[in-house]
Design an enzyme around this catalytic site. Structure first.
Site, PDB file in Angstrom:
ATOM      1  N   HIS A 165       0.844  -1.196   0.000  1.00 27.26           N
ATOM      2  CA  HIS A 165       0.000   0.000   0.000  1.00 27.26           C
ATOM      3  C   HIS A 165       0.878   1.244   0.000  1.00 27.26           C
ATOM      4  O   HIS A 165       1.509   1.578   0.991  1.00 27.26           O
ATOM      5  CB  HIS A 165      -0.943   0.012   1.205  1.00 27.26           C
ATOM      6  CG  HIS A 165      -2.182   0.830   0.965  1.00 27.26           C
ATOM      7  ND1 HIS A 165      -2.164   2.045   0.307  1.00 27.26           N
ATOM      8  CD2 HIS A 165      -3.494   0.610   1.272  1.00 27.26           C
ATOM      9  CE1 HIS A 165      -3.392   2.532   0.229  1.00 27.26           C
ATOM     10  NE2 HIS A 165      -4.219   1.682   0.800  1.00 27.26           N
ATOM     11  N   TYR A 170      -0.907   6.989   3.668  1.00 25.18           N
ATOM     12  CA  TYR A 170      -0.170   6.120   4.587  1.00 25.18           C
ATOM     13  C   TYR A 170       1.322   6.409   4.426  1.00 25.18           C
ATOM     14  O   TYR A 170       1.727   7.195   3.569  1.00 25.18           O
ATOM     15  CB  TYR A 170      -0.532   4.660   4.326  1.00 25.18           C
ATOM     16  CG  TYR A 170      -2.006   4.383   4.500  1.00 25.18           C
ATOM     17  CD1 TYR A 170      -2.703   4.917   5.586  1.00 25.18           C
ATOM     18  CD2 TYR A 170      -2.714   3.626   3.567  1.00 25.18           C
ATOM     19  CE1 TYR A 170      -4.067   4.688   5.736  1.00 25.18           C
ATOM     20  CE2 TYR A 170      -4.075   3.401   3.720  1.00 25.18           C
ATOM     21  CZ  TYR A 170      -4.750   3.934   4.799  1.00 25.18           C
ATOM     22  OH  TYR A 170      -6.098   3.727   4.949  1.00 25.18           O
ATOM     23  N   CYS A 345     -24.383   4.432  -1.261  1.00 24.43           N
ATOM     24  CA  CYS A 345     -24.936   5.221  -0.148  1.00 24.43           C
ATOM     25  C   CYS A 345     -23.912   5.446   0.960  1.00 24.43           C
ATOM     26  O   CYS A 345     -24.014   6.405   1.733  1.00 24.43           O
ATOM     27  CB  CYS A 345     -26.172   4.540   0.416  1.00 24.43           C
ATOM     28  SG  CYS A 345     -25.826   3.010   1.330  1.00 24.43           S
ATOM     29  N   CYS A 349     -20.861   0.703   4.745  1.00 25.39           N
ATOM     30  CA  CYS A 349     -19.440   0.393   4.527  1.00 25.39           C
ATOM     31  C   CYS A 349     -18.532   1.454   5.133  1.00 25.39           C
ATOM     32  O   CYS A 349     -17.756   1.166   6.047  1.00 25.39           O
ATOM     33  CB  CYS A 349     -19.159   0.184   3.045  1.00 25.39           C
ATOM     34  SG  CYS A 349     -19.771   1.509   1.980  1.00 25.39           S
ATOM     35  N   CYS A 363     -24.216  -3.361   5.096  1.00 24.74           N
ATOM     36  CA  CYS A 363     -24.627  -2.873   3.778  1.00 24.74           C
ATOM     37  C   CYS A 363     -26.134  -2.723   3.723  1.00 24.74           C
ATOM     38  O   CYS A 363     -26.869  -3.646   4.116  1.00 24.74           O
ATOM     39  CB  CYS A 363     -24.156  -3.852   2.691  1.00 24.74           C
ATOM     40  SG  CYS A 363     -24.645  -3.379   1.010  1.00 24.74           S
ATOM     41  N   GLU A 413     -49.580  -2.102  -0.124  1.00 25.99           N
ATOM     42  CA  GLU A 413     -48.985  -0.768  -0.271  1.00 25.99           C
ATOM     43  C   GLU A 413     -50.064   0.238  -0.649  1.00 25.99           C
ATOM     44  O   GLU A 413     -50.843   0.017  -1.581  1.00 25.99           O
ATOM     45  CB  GLU A 413     -47.891  -0.809  -1.338  1.00 25.99           C
ATOM     46  CG  GLU A 413     -47.386   0.518  -1.819  1.00 25.99           C
ATOM     47  CD  GLU A 413     -46.833   1.394  -0.690  1.00 25.99           C
ATOM     48  OE1 GLU A 413     -47.189   2.580  -0.649  1.00 25.99           O
ATOM     49  OE2 GLU A 413     -46.057   0.869   0.145  1.00 25.99           O
TER      50      GLU A 413
END
Length: 645
Positions: A165, A170, A345, A349, A363, A413
């Site tokens: 990485h 970092y 959205c 996460c 999620c 509904e």
């Protein structure tokens, strides 16, 4: 095969991948406090391997014990190898290859006050006299050697490759970028000097693993929002150096946690799909190296196009496989219409990762994330008729799960469409994917054979007529109505009416409420060239908006010239203005249209519950019917209830 490029095998040194899909290293909070792999993490990776993924890259794993923060994985000592080997074995059993992301977090390890910070420059600690020292050359040599030792352990644990990485702020990236590195010794100044420490880490990795084992490198395409940051030209030059040092594959990402560029690390719905692909394509072309494209690639059609046009050799599909661990199998088998698609959205996460109250990521589209074994569907032995009041995301999640288990759900509904407020959410700018998700849920329920009744309200009489065995109330919430003078005037409306396209908005607009919905209304109207003022009575707007979505929304509102007023309480509305109180003073703001967006309250369900009690029918209340919250909470509650009935 429809997606033949996506599912073409690839050979990298001695590693054979069955396809071009990479499940990337993403923080999960599924490790132990003392840095070990858990069974939960094993199940999480095994599900994606069994779902057809090509290469599972295990999340950031600390290489250096003194700078290894708690609650993150580590490979800084031999004691971590056995549990990592169990993880590798599970990934291999699913048919995927396993990679490990080798990590030294630099400033990011500050979440653990006992972890050593490895940073290029001295850093004063706010509100103290202490200054964190810059890393000495001796410490950098020690850390570089630790990368090599960690790589050896990764090979011993059975990993097929490692990923170094070198991005996202970092420590290797911090030394490489002149935005962070102001040193005057041999580790600062020119690009070749700034590359000295990152390259030493790569050489140590290469020297400690078999010749057949590939080395991947995660790198930022360039620096965003940073003065004197890396240009893409510098990154290309460094990648060529990295190739000479032993890197085989470039994983081209973007972003840093020191600025608003963090939005690129876990890009929300506000950023376009594939937003970073062209950067990867240029780096691939100019370095001649195998390259992975990253950046909201959440559908197989886009992934195939990237590979077909030779913009990259592989693609990262991360949150797409969080939402649906069977993503790859479904795409390969031509069942792409069955894929549960990520909508960006960020609620489960990223927001779930940074929220200390959430034990691990989750999620909105997949409540089974992190509970792969616990949430495997179990067929019922006592099928029941379950009446579900409300066909929004919560009601549909419950209905589909109940149907899969062998029950007989009936969704009732009141509106003429399924999807509830998620349909409305998708009318806000850049959120079309949410409308598509709501419509897809309705279609899935219909395909599954769920009985659907539209334009119908659930009443005590309907309960008598249907005689269900259990009832789930998921009727959601409605806009809060303010009790102030002028609220009945004809130019006053609410957020739901505006987003549904049913309001006649003219001229100067005042939006009362600076939360998520109020700001989305402001965005929606600003695209129609209105002059807009948003009033928020608290000291901050967008308090209910996730951090990365907030960055994106606030940037667009600023660009559109939307006026945001905080600490502004609306006390009255008149024909051509609104009256506000700001810290004890009264002001008048001109307004031709007024939109109320001060939140929502649960719709009344007491009568239905009383009927259920009277009839001896178990009754469950979920989602916004409990209290208005995020869709993430609604689908989670629906999934839990549907699994225990």
């Amino acid at each position: 095969m429809k997606f033949k490029h996506l599912f073409t095998p690839v050979q990298i040194r001695g590693m054979h991948l069955r396809n071009r899909v990479v499940f990337p290293a993403m923080g999960t909070k599924m490790g132990t406090e003392d840095r070990y792999v858990t069974q939960q993490l094993i199940d999480y990776h095994a599900a994606r391997a069994q779902g057809g993924n090509g290469l599972n890259m295990v999340e950031v794993c600390s290489v250096h014990q003194a700078s290894s923060p708690k609650n993150f994985l580590a490979i800084s000592e031999d004691k971590y190898i056995p549990k990592l080997r169990e993880l590798v074995d599970a990934i291999h059993a699913g048919g995927a290859r396993a990679g490990l992301q080798l990590w030294q977090g630099g400033l990011a390890v500050g979440s653990d006050q006992q972890a050593l910070l490895v940073i290029p420059d001295p850093m004063p600690v706010p509100e103290t006299e202490y200054i964190v020292p810059a890393a000495t050359p001796e410490l950098l040599q020690e850390v570089a050697a630790s990368f090599g030792k960690a790589a050896r352990r990764a090979a011993e644990a059975g990993f097929d490759c490692v990923e170094y990485h070198c991005g996202h702020n970092y420590s290797p990236h911090s030394f490489l970028s002149a935005a962070f590195n102001h040193r005057t010794d041999e580790y600062g100044g020119s690009l070749s000097n700034r590359a000295r420490y990152p390259l030493a880490c790569i050489r140590a990795i290469r020297e400690n693993i078999p010749e057949s084992m590939p080395v991947f490198m995660r790198i930022d395409a360039h620096d965003d929002y940073l003065d004197n940051g890396l240009t893409i030209e510098e990154v290309i030059e460094f990648c060529k150096m990295a190739r000479e040092a032993g890197v085989d594959v470039l994983d081209v990402s973007r972003g840093n946690f020191s600025s608003a560029a963090i939005k690129y690390e876990v890009p929300p719905v506000d950023l376009p799909q594939g937003f970073n692909v062209d950067n990867a394509a240029r780096i691939r072309k100019e370095t001649g190296m195998l390259t992975i494209a990253v950046g909201r690639i959440n559908n197989p059609e886009l992934a195939e196009e990237i590979l077909t046009s030779e913009k990259a050799d592989m693609v990262v599909i991360g949150r797409g496989q969080l939402a649906d661990p069977e993503f790859c199998n479904k795409a390969r088998e031509g069942r792409e219409e069955e894929i549960v698609r990520c909508v960006g959205c960020n609620q489960g996460c990223y927001d779930g990762f940074v929220d200390p109250s959430m034990p691990f990521i989750t999620c909105l589209r997949n409540p089974a994330l992190g509970r792969e074994q616990e949430y495997k569907p179990v067929a019922t032995t006592k099928p029941k008729k379950v009446l579900i009041a409300g066909g929004g995301m919560a009601g549909l999640e419950a209905a589909i799960t109940l149907k899969e288990r062998g029950h007989f759900p009936v969704v009732v509904e009141a509106a003429d469409r399924l999807g509830g407020q998620f349909l409305l959410a998708g009318t806000a700018p850049h959120k079309e994917e949410m409308t598509a998700a709501a419509e897809w849920m309705g279609e899935k329920a219909c395909r599954a054979g769920v009985e659907i009744r539209l334009n119908t309200s659930v009443t005590p009489e309907l309960i008598d007529d249907l005689q269900p065995d259990e009832v789930i109330i998921a009727i959601g919430a409605s806009p809060i109505r303010m009790n102030i003078p002028g609220i009945e005037l004809p130019h006053v409306t609410d957020s739901h009416t505006v987003l549904a396209g049913k309001a006649d908005i003219r001229g100067r607009v005042v939006v009362i409420g600076g939360g998520l919905v109020g700001l989305e209304v402001a965005e929606y109207l600003s695209e129609r060239e209105h002059v807009i003022t948003v009033l928020e009575m608290q000291d901050e707007v967008a308090k209910d908006l996730g951090a990365l979505r907030k960055i994106s929304v606030m940037e667009r509102l600023a660009a559109d010239g939307v006026n945001l007023r905080i600490n502004a309480k609306c006390t009255a509305i008149s024909t051509h203005s609104v009256t506000i109180e700001v810290k004890g003073t009264t002001e008048e703001i001109s307004a031709d249209s007024v939109v109320v967006a001060v939140g929502a309250k649960s719709r009344s369900w007491e009568q239905l519950k009383e009927k259920c009690i009277e009839a001896g029918i178990p009754c469950h209340i979920i989602g916004d019917a409990v209290r208005a919250r995020r869709a993430l909470n609604a689908t989670a509650e629906a999934a839990e209830i549907a699994r225990i009935i």
